[in-house]
Design a protein around this motif. Structure first.
Motif, PDB file in Angstrom:
ATOM      1  N   ILE A   1      39.382  39.276  33.498  1.00  0.00           N
ATOM      2  CA  ILE A   1      39.096  37.914  34.219  1.00  0.00           C
ATOM      3  C   ILE A   1      39.331  38.453  35.868  1.00  0.00           C
ATOM      4  O   ILE A   1      40.369  38.759  35.973  1.00  0.00           O
ATOM      5  CB  ILE A   1      39.638  36.569  33.975  1.00  0.00           C
ATOM      6  CG1 ILE A   1      39.450  36.421  32.351  1.00  0.00           C
ATOM      7  CG2 ILE A   1      39.276  35.772  34.785  1.00  0.00           C
ATOM      8  CD1 ILE A   1      40.226  35.133  31.920  1.00  0.00           C
ATOM      9  N   LYS A   2      38.306  38.138  36.558  1.00  0.00           N
ATOM     10  CA  LYS A   2      38.441  38.713  37.971  1.00  0.00           C
ATOM     11  C   LYS A   2      37.661  37.653  38.869  1.00  0.00           C
ATOM     12  O   LYS A   2      36.938  36.660  38.297  1.00  0.00           O
ATOM     13  CB  LYS A   2      37.868  39.838  38.283  1.00  0.00           C
ATOM     14  CG  LYS A   2      36.416  40.059  38.025  1.00  0.00           C
ATOM     15  CD  LYS A   2      35.953  41.394  38.608  1.00  0.00           C
ATOM     16  CE  LYS A   2      36.646  42.834  38.264  1.00  0.00           C
ATOM     17  NZ  LYS A   2      36.161  44.015  38.802  1.00  0.00           N
ATOM     18  N   VAL A   3      37.921  37.792  40.088  1.00  0.00           N
ATOM     19  CA  VAL A   3      37.149  36.713  41.140  1.00  0.00           C
ATOM     20  C   VAL A   3      36.293  37.760  42.118  1.00  0.00           C
ATOM     21  O   VAL A   3      37.088  38.160  42.896  1.00  0.00           O
ATOM     22  CB  VAL A   3      38.179  35.879  42.018  1.00  0.00           C
ATOM     23  CG1 VAL A   3      37.302  34.888  42.891  1.00  0.00           C
ATOM     24  CG2 VAL A   3      38.811  35.104  41.103  1.00  0.00           C
ATOM     25  N   PRO A   4      35.093  37.725  41.975  1.00  0.00           N
ATOM     26  CA  PRO A   4      34.276  38.656  42.906  1.00  0.00           C
ATOM     27  C   PRO A   4      33.766  37.931  44.033  1.00  0.00           C
ATOM     28  O   PRO A   4      33.336  36.757  43.869  1.00  0.00           O
ATOM     29  CB  PRO A   4      33.222  39.148  42.062  1.00  0.00           C
ATOM     30  CG  PRO A   4      32.955  38.159  40.929  1.00  0.00           C
ATOM     31  CD  PRO A   4      34.169  37.484  40.929  1.00  0.00           C
ATOM     32  N   LEU A   5      34.244  38.594  45.315  1.00  0.00           N
ATOM     33  CA  LEU A   5      33.530  37.999  46.451  1.00  0.00           C
ATOM     34  C   LEU A   5      32.571  39.050  47.060  1.00  0.00           C
ATOM     35  O   LEU A   5      32.908  40.101  47.600  1.00  0.00           O
ATOM     36  CB  LEU A   5      34.739  37.865  47.459  1.00  0.00           C
ATOM     37  CG  LEU A   5      35.766  36.873  46.989  1.00  0.00           C
ATOM     38  CD1 LEU A   5      37.079  36.834  47.847  1.00  0.00           C
ATOM     39  CD2 LEU A   5      35.440  35.683  46.532  1.00  0.00           C
TER      40      LEU A   5
END
Length: 450
Positions: A439-443
């Motif tokens: 699980i990651k947070v891509p910007l």
């Protein structure tokens, strides 16, 4: 390590019969939206990506198996809990069987761009490796079964060795574009890793031979056996990260791109937030380094003895101490990291469709003592890739003759897949298996038309 051989047996049995199989990021790592995961195999790839920043919350992967046994996953699923490892697996005993397992947990980590030509990443990882090389399959099976119903057999093992090692890493990655023209791009990267060793258990023998006489119920051995712990109080059944031993490691990589021409871009009419390419080639070397444990406890045993095999049923360490002559010393032991070289070629077939060919090859010999090594693998991975969704279906040839076919999905912040799930379901004799999730947070960077 209270029971070294039993521990290795249990470790292998648990992870090869439970459906919580070994994992690895196979299929994901060539995705242009892999983000901070790029730093794992080729640090050069973290520059010129689609991201302003990419933040990993948690992800885990593992990979493992053996050339000693083959398992039918469909049989396990159809047994209603009645699967018997000893009876329901196909076995291939040799004098030089191999067992392997590794797991990699990527903790809070991030990458971001310093400018258009350079990026950095900070990664935190917890890793564990197990390798057992050149062990007699018949001896292993007899030890695991307590020599119940064992028939007469002989064994001759050369360069027997086994190492389990757990450690943590804090990695700082820097990557930069060295040269860029309309059709060419060259970039490189390096990761410096601060290692924190939690401990290791190991055994090795230059030559160990023997015979089992079922009528007399006697096991006769000839040769030597060294068995040790990285520190006196290391407990492989309860590994903790309290008393750590530090070290340094390095990963290096380089990538070349042959970029799309203006005409192709006009025909495809696509928007990009990274330099679009037709072909990308890369090479890297990872896990250069080792951890030195200065107060390892090592016992050297003379194995020239005949014993009742029942002595190994409860406490292997006590059986060795009570029945074999041994000398214990405290010495420095260097545990080598699983150094490997990685190659890849990624080809844009058309628009959002890609296919990559990659290979990972260990630089540590299977005969090396107090060392871990990877399983050599070559993978062809076609994929459909978009900003928020990627699908891949890797096909691999793995060391020890195993074929693997898998499937992977990246959907926004979620990643899940396996490089062998499909072949495991179809095969009657699976020797390796893997799975990963994250699980990651891509910007993302703002896309622009070229």
């Amino acid at each position: 390590m209270k029971q070294p051989i039993i521990f290795f047996t249990l470790f292998i049995t648990v992870f090869s019969t439970s459906l919580i199989y070994s994992q690895s990021y196979i299929g994901l790592i060539q995705d242009n939206y892999a983000g901070v995961h790029y730093a794992i195999t080729n640090p050069a790839n973290i520059v010129d990506t689609p991201f302003k920043a990419d933040i990993n919350i948690i992800s885990a992967s593992a990979f493992g198996g053996s050339n000693y046994f083959g398992i039918s996953i469909s049989d396990i699923m159809n047994t209603d809990g009645g699967f018997d490892f000893d009876k329901d697996v196909e076995k291939y005993p040799k004098n030089d069987n191999t067992f392997f397992f590794n797991t990699d947990v990527l903790g809070p980590s991030f990458m971001f761009n310093l400018n258009k030509r350079s990026s950095i990443a900070l990664t935190t990882r917890i890793r564990a490796f197990l390798n057992i090389n050149n062990i007699s399959g018949e001896l292993y099976e007899s030890l695991a079964d307590g020599f119940d119903d064992a028939e007469d057999f002989n064994f001759a093992m050369e360069n027997l060795n086994g190492t389990i090692h757990a450690w943590g890493e804090i990695g700082l990655t820097y990557a930069r574009i060295f040269k860029q023209t309309d059709r060419n791009l060259l970039k490189g990267g390096v990761t410096i890793k601060y290692l924190q060793g939690a401990g290791s258990a190991f055994f090795n023998s230059t030559r160990l031979t023997g015979q089992f006489d079922s009528n007399a119920d006697i096991l006769t051995t000839q040769g030597d056996l060294n068995y040790g712990l990285s520190q006196e109080d290391f407990d492989e059944e309860d590994v903790n990260f309290k008393n750590l031993t530090t070290g340094l490691g390095i990963d290096i990589g380089i990538v070349y791109q042959w970029n799309l021409d203006v005409q192709t871009l006009s025909q495809d009419s696509l928007s990009f937030n990274y330099t679009p390419y037709k072909l990308k080639l890369g090479v890297s070397i990872t896990d250069i380094g080792s951890i030195n444990y200065k107060e390892s406890e090592i016992t050297q045993y003379n194995m020239d003895q005949s014993v009742d095999p029942e002595i190994f049923e409860d406490d292997v360490e006590q059986a060795l101490e009570d029945n074999y002559n041994g000398v214990t010393n405290v010495a420095s032991t260097k545990i080598k990291l699983p150094s490997a070289v990685h190659f890849f070629a990624d080809y844009r077939i058309k628009g959002k469709f890609f296919s990559s060919l990659s290979g990972s090859f260990g630089l540590v010999s299977s005969d090396s003592e107090t060392a871990n090594s990877i399983v050599n693998t070559v993978t062809l991975a076609p994929r459909l890739e978009t900003k928020w969704l990627s699908l891949n279906s890797p096909v691999s040839l793995r060391q020890y003759g195993d074929f693997a076919w898998g499937f992977g999905l990246r959907f926004g912040p979620l990643m899940i897949g396996s490089g062998s799930v499909l072949s495991n379901l179809l095969s009657n004799s699976t020797k390796t298996t893997d799975v990963y999730f994250g699980i990651k947070v891509p910007l993302y960077r703002k896309a622009s038309k070229n």
